[in-house]
Design a protein around this motif. Sequence first.
Motif, mmCIF file in Angstrom:
data_model
loop_
_atom_site.group_PDB
_atom_site.id
_atom_site.type_symbol
_atom_site.label_atom_id
_atom_site.label_comp_id
_atom_site.label_asym_id
_atom_site.label_seq_id
_atom_site.Cartn_x
_atom_site.Cartn_y
_atom_site.Cartn_z
ATOM 1 N N PRO A 173 0.744 -0.806 0.228
ATOM 2 C CA PRO A 173 -0.128 -0.092 0.097
ATOM 3 C C PRO A 173 0.841 1.099 -0.308
ATOM 4 C CG PRO A 173 0.096 -1.212 2.434
ATOM 5 C CD PRO A 173 0.813 -1.556 1.212
ATOM 6 N N PHE A 197 8.883 -8.835 9.137
ATOM 7 C CA PHE A 197 7.823 -9.218 9.644
ATOM 8 C C PHE A 197 6.937 -10.060 9.338
ATOM 9 C CE2 PHE A 197 9.373 -4.509 10.048
ATOM 10 C CZ PHE A 197 9.269 -5.138 11.866
ATOM 11 N N HIS A 203 4.127 -11.007 9.996
ATOM 12 C CA HIS A 203 3.226 -10.815 9.728
ATOM 13 C C HIS A 203 2.702 -9.562 10.134
ATOM 14 C CE1 HIS A 203 -0.708 -10.899 11.590
ATOM 15 N NE2 HIS A 203 -0.671 -10.642 12.929
ATOM 16 N N ASN A 204 1.859 -8.744 9.646
ATOM 17 C CA ASN A 204 1.391 -7.542 9.550
ATOM 18 C C ASN A 204 2.831 -6.026 9.399
ATOM 19 O OD1 ASN A 204 -0.756 -5.689 10.394
ATOM 20 N ND2 ASN A 204 0.813 -5.520 12.931
ATOM 21 N N PHE A 237 2.707 -3.956 6.530
ATOM 22 C CA PHE A 237 2.383 -2.928 6.320
ATOM 23 C C PHE A 237 3.147 -2.421 7.268
ATOM 24 C CE2 PHE A 237 1.207 -5.538 3.237
ATOM 25 C CZ PHE A 237 2.332 -5.470 2.499
ATOM 26 N N GLU A 238 2.148 -2.342 8.506
ATOM 27 C CA GLU A 238 1.823 -1.682 9.914
ATOM 28 C C GLU A 238 3.184 -1.511 10.114
ATOM 29 O OE1 GLU A 238 -1.015 -0.547 10.855
ATOM 30 O OE2 GLU A 238 -2.657 -1.403 10.472
ATOM 31 N N PHE A 239 3.600 -3.001 10.983
ATOM 32 C CA PHE A 239 5.288 -2.515 11.500
ATOM 33 C C PHE A 239 6.071 -1.932 10.149
ATOM 34 C CE2 PHE A 239 3.997 -6.775 13.394
ATOM 35 C CZ PHE A 239 4.214 -5.939 14.882
ATOM 36 N N LEU A 258 5.424 0.552 8.270
ATOM 37 C CA LEU A 258 4.747 2.171 8.921
ATOM 38 C C LEU A 258 5.338 2.629 9.880
ATOM 39 C CD1 LEU A 258 2.827 3.894 7.480
ATOM 40 C CD2 LEU A 258 1.599 3.204 9.270
ATOM 41 N N HIS A 259 5.821 2.322 10.999
ATOM 42 C CA HIS A 259 6.555 3.088 12.503
ATOM 43 C C HIS A 259 8.073 2.262 12.125
ATOM 44 C CE1 HIS A 259 2.495 3.236 14.399
ATOM 45 N NE2 HIS A 259 2.545 1.993 13.806
ATOM 46 N N TYR A 260 8.606 1.735 11.605
ATOM 47 C CA TYR A 260 9.817 0.942 11.681
ATOM 48 C C TYR A 260 10.548 1.562 10.725
ATOM 49 C CZ TYR A 260 10.778 -2.863 15.116
ATOM 50 O OH TYR A 260 10.844 -3.698 15.992
ATOM 51 N N TYR A 296 -0.537 -10.852 6.155
ATOM 52 C CA TYR A 296 -0.475 -8.965 4.937
ATOM 53 C C TYR A 296 0.994 -9.258 5.541
ATOM 54 C CZ TYR A 296 -4.300 -9.000 3.468
ATOM 55 O OH TYR A 296 -5.732 -8.444 2.278
ATOM 56 N N ASN A 318 -5.168 3.680 -4.032
ATOM 57 C CA ASN A 318 -4.679 2.514 -2.622
ATOM 58 C C ASN A 318 -5.486 1.932 -1.784
ATOM 59 O OD1 ASN A 318 -2.648 1.708 -1.141
ATOM 60 N ND2 ASN A 318 -2.284 3.965 -0.431
ATOM 61 N N TRP A 319 -5.198 0.762 -1.470
ATOM 62 C CA TRP A 319 -6.240 -0.326 -1.154
ATOM 63 C C TRP A 319 -7.833 0.315 -0.217
ATOM 64 C CZ3 TRP A 319 -2.796 -4.227 2.485
ATOM 65 C CH2 TRP A 319 -1.495 -4.313 1.237
ATOM 66 N N TRP A 325 -3.465 6.534 6.298
ATOM 67 C CA TRP A 325 -4.443 5.680 6.009
ATOM 68 C C TRP A 325 -5.869 6.133 6.631
ATOM 69 C CZ3 TRP A 325 -1.651 0.306 7.017
ATOM 70 C CH2 TRP A 325 -1.074 0.339 6.134
ATOM 71 N N ILE A 370 9.201 0.964 20.060
ATOM 72 C CA ILE A 370 8.905 1.526 18.090
ATOM 73 C C ILE A 370 7.296 1.507 17.818
ATOM 74 C CG2 ILE A 370 9.741 0.738 16.002
ATOM 75 C CD1 ILE A 370 11.854 0.143 16.454
ATOM 76 N N ALA A 371 6.617 0.099 17.502
ATOM 77 C CA ALA A 371 5.753 -0.022 17.556
ATOM 78 C C ALA A 371 4.730 -0.801 17.662
ATOM 79 C CB ALA A 371 5.956 -0.964 15.778
ATOM 80 N N PRO A 373 6.332 -9.423 15.444
ATOM 81 C CA PRO A 373 6.500 -10.024 14.212
ATOM 82 C C PRO A 373 6.047 -11.548 12.849
ATOM 83 C CG PRO A 373 8.376 -8.958 15.414
ATOM 84 C CD PRO A 373 7.312 -9.234 15.723
ATOM 85 N N GLY A 407 3.801 -12.923 14.309
ATOM 86 C CA GLY A 407 2.019 -13.336 14.251
ATOM 87 C C GLY A 407 1.464 -14.118 15.682
#
Lengths: 431, 339
Positions: A80, A296, A298-299, A301-303, A305-307, A349, B73-74, B118, B208-209, B238, B240
């Motif tokens: 994205p 990553f 998992h997830n 794109f979200e990760f 974004l922050h990393y 994702y 975009n999505w 977003w 960080i996230a 990471p 999941g």
Amino acid sequence: MNRQHSPQCQTPQHVLGRRQFLGETLGAVGGLAGVSLLAEPAGAAELSQQGKSVVVIFLDGGISQFESWDPKTDLDTGGPFRAISTSVPGIQVSELLPYTSRHLHRMALIRSISTDLDDHGLAKNIVRAGRQTRTATEYPELGAVVAKGLERPGFPLPGHIRTMVSGVGGRGRDASYLGPGYASVSVGAEAGGIVNNKLPEGLTVEADNRRHDWRRFVNDRHRRRVRSAEIDAYTQTFEQSRRLMERRELFDIAAEPAAVRDAYGHSEFGKQLLLARRLVEQEVPFIEVSHAGWDFHHNNFEFHLHYVADFDRPFAHFLDDLAERGLLSRTLVIVMTEFGRTPKINPGYGRDHYPAAWSIAMAGCGIHHGAVIGKTDAKGIEVTDRKVDHRHLFHTYLRAVGIKSSGDFRIGGRAFPIADPAYGPIEELLV
Amino acid sequence: MTLPRFDEPKAKPEPRFDPRATHTTHDWAHSARLLCCRVDPTGRFVCAGATDHTVQRWEIATGTKVPLAAHTNWVSALGFSPDGATLYSGSYDGRLIAWETAAAAPQPVRTTPAHEGWLRAIALSSDGQWIATAGNDRLVKIWSAATGEKVRELSGHSQHVFCVQFVPGTRELVSGDCLGNIHHWNGEDGKLLRQFEARDTSFLIADIAPFGGILNLAFNRDGSRLTAAGHFKVSNAPAGNRRAVATTFDWKSGERVVRQESVKEERDATLWRAVHHPRGPMLGIIAKELGFWEPESVELFHLLKTPSEMFDFDLHPNGLDLFTAHFDGHLRVHRCAPA
């Protein structure tokens, strides 16, 4: 809110005490029977005058090339995030790098790396050592090779330093046959860099000096009869520890003005970069800054974004600061990782390990700025131009700082090729 | 006395709501991953947002699919006006687009640059006059459905806002963020009325996230309960490793009343959305499965397996059919009644 360290791909740097530091060093020496630590690299004398440094920023776990240096607009694989323009017309990077995008005129991108190992440990080994470790032979990592290649007589600091957030001076086992004198020393960006860096209460400087005089006397007497790598390593480690204690203020980023610290930011990564800049000022040959947790599955794109945001601004400021202080012209900065991420987006994702087509970035001395080496197809699945691998990269890093990568280290009468002799650097990238 | 003819069609009995008998009735394919779906309140259409930047509209009676293409975009969020005439779509391009739902080839009626970054969620007030949106710019925004003008901006979340809902029958709103905070707002003056929290659903990775938080909010039929969907027990973000969870609050007191660990078996899953069915039970999507449980219970009483991970679902106004949006690009229709 729960706080968690990234459990995947933890940094290999160990948090070690001073005593453990000594123990590690001796353990490493134990495997060096018959290797002289007095070997000289080819060309060290002339290089020593140049004061060059290499800074590796290791994005541990595998940053996604799609979400950084090689963005794709393909609807299936691209993700994205959009591509944005940079300070070099025609070159785009991910929109997640708005600050770094303004520094592409100081950088080069290599978008055509293809390796074949998708295990973290093995992949890190080959990108750091430029060759794959075989059963019989371990190769020294880039930091050790640079520390030896850029070695300057009488240089008071370790030539190979890894920064960490809060460290206490552990020593890595990354120098192989070059010996522990070129292995990494870990220093922290907080708590003044190296803890236990003062004499114990009650021990005067005079008393400490007498202790060391006695140690030297006993060592020297023994060395007249028996010459061994172990004793040399002991001696070197003791002396280096003393030099570090004498220069502990160099590792203390609190000595920087508040405005400088603010500009780097107060993240763990920003603090390490500020420490790296201080070490570049001291002409330390090799510094590695680690930014861990990029795995990553998992997830993704979200990760990212922050990393990537956590990376972007401090990194851009680091380049700015080096340039403004006149240091970038003698410093090679490498943004390294062990492999890329899959074009295929998985059902969580996430993106999985992908060594077939990935990217790194470089900045600073010895390379053509604004260069982009190689390319991948529209989906980012395959390298379509100028395929290179870790062996080409290793040669390239060394050549960029003036080390003749096709040469040998002469150790104990044997020739050890500095880099894989069957490969060479990416010549068109080098100045 | 007239006897019925032998070949006269018998009147079909009204299907009986029975979630334990839920089964899949239709499987409609699209070529790109689906992120969200909503059924129009008249029950004629179901729409899904896709990663190929389109909205896909299916006519439920026929399964006929029509693309709505205007986002860049999505497409991450959808909402309908209460009369079903207007569809609103939101995207990672930050834009809110209004469409005439039933047009043969829908074109954007109005495009609003709604959020920096977003756009994550859309909600419609029950009177249809307000549209609420939430996004990565940490804001909740209220828009006039009549003019498209911004009515109000609700500022107070300190991180990405994942979801927004109107309190039923009011102009108050609730919004949830990635840190596990729920804000209760007065939409008339923009004031923050109170906060709830389920911060144990949010995990800050390596300082960080943030990972997790309040992914969806849903009221029950009488508005006495508010349920937040998400995950907890994160062991390796990471990779999941986490467990799905629903946290239900008493709306009046703000107290937590039930913590539903939706999947008892050890498996990695997030509860992306949970809703209160008008007939009582709760439904939620957990990885590839639809879960059913009683609101006051912590036990699932039924799980329906599907072929692919789901990221959103919605109920048909008939209360029997539900629609799931899948990672494999399929929109699947399920009936909560015996086949």
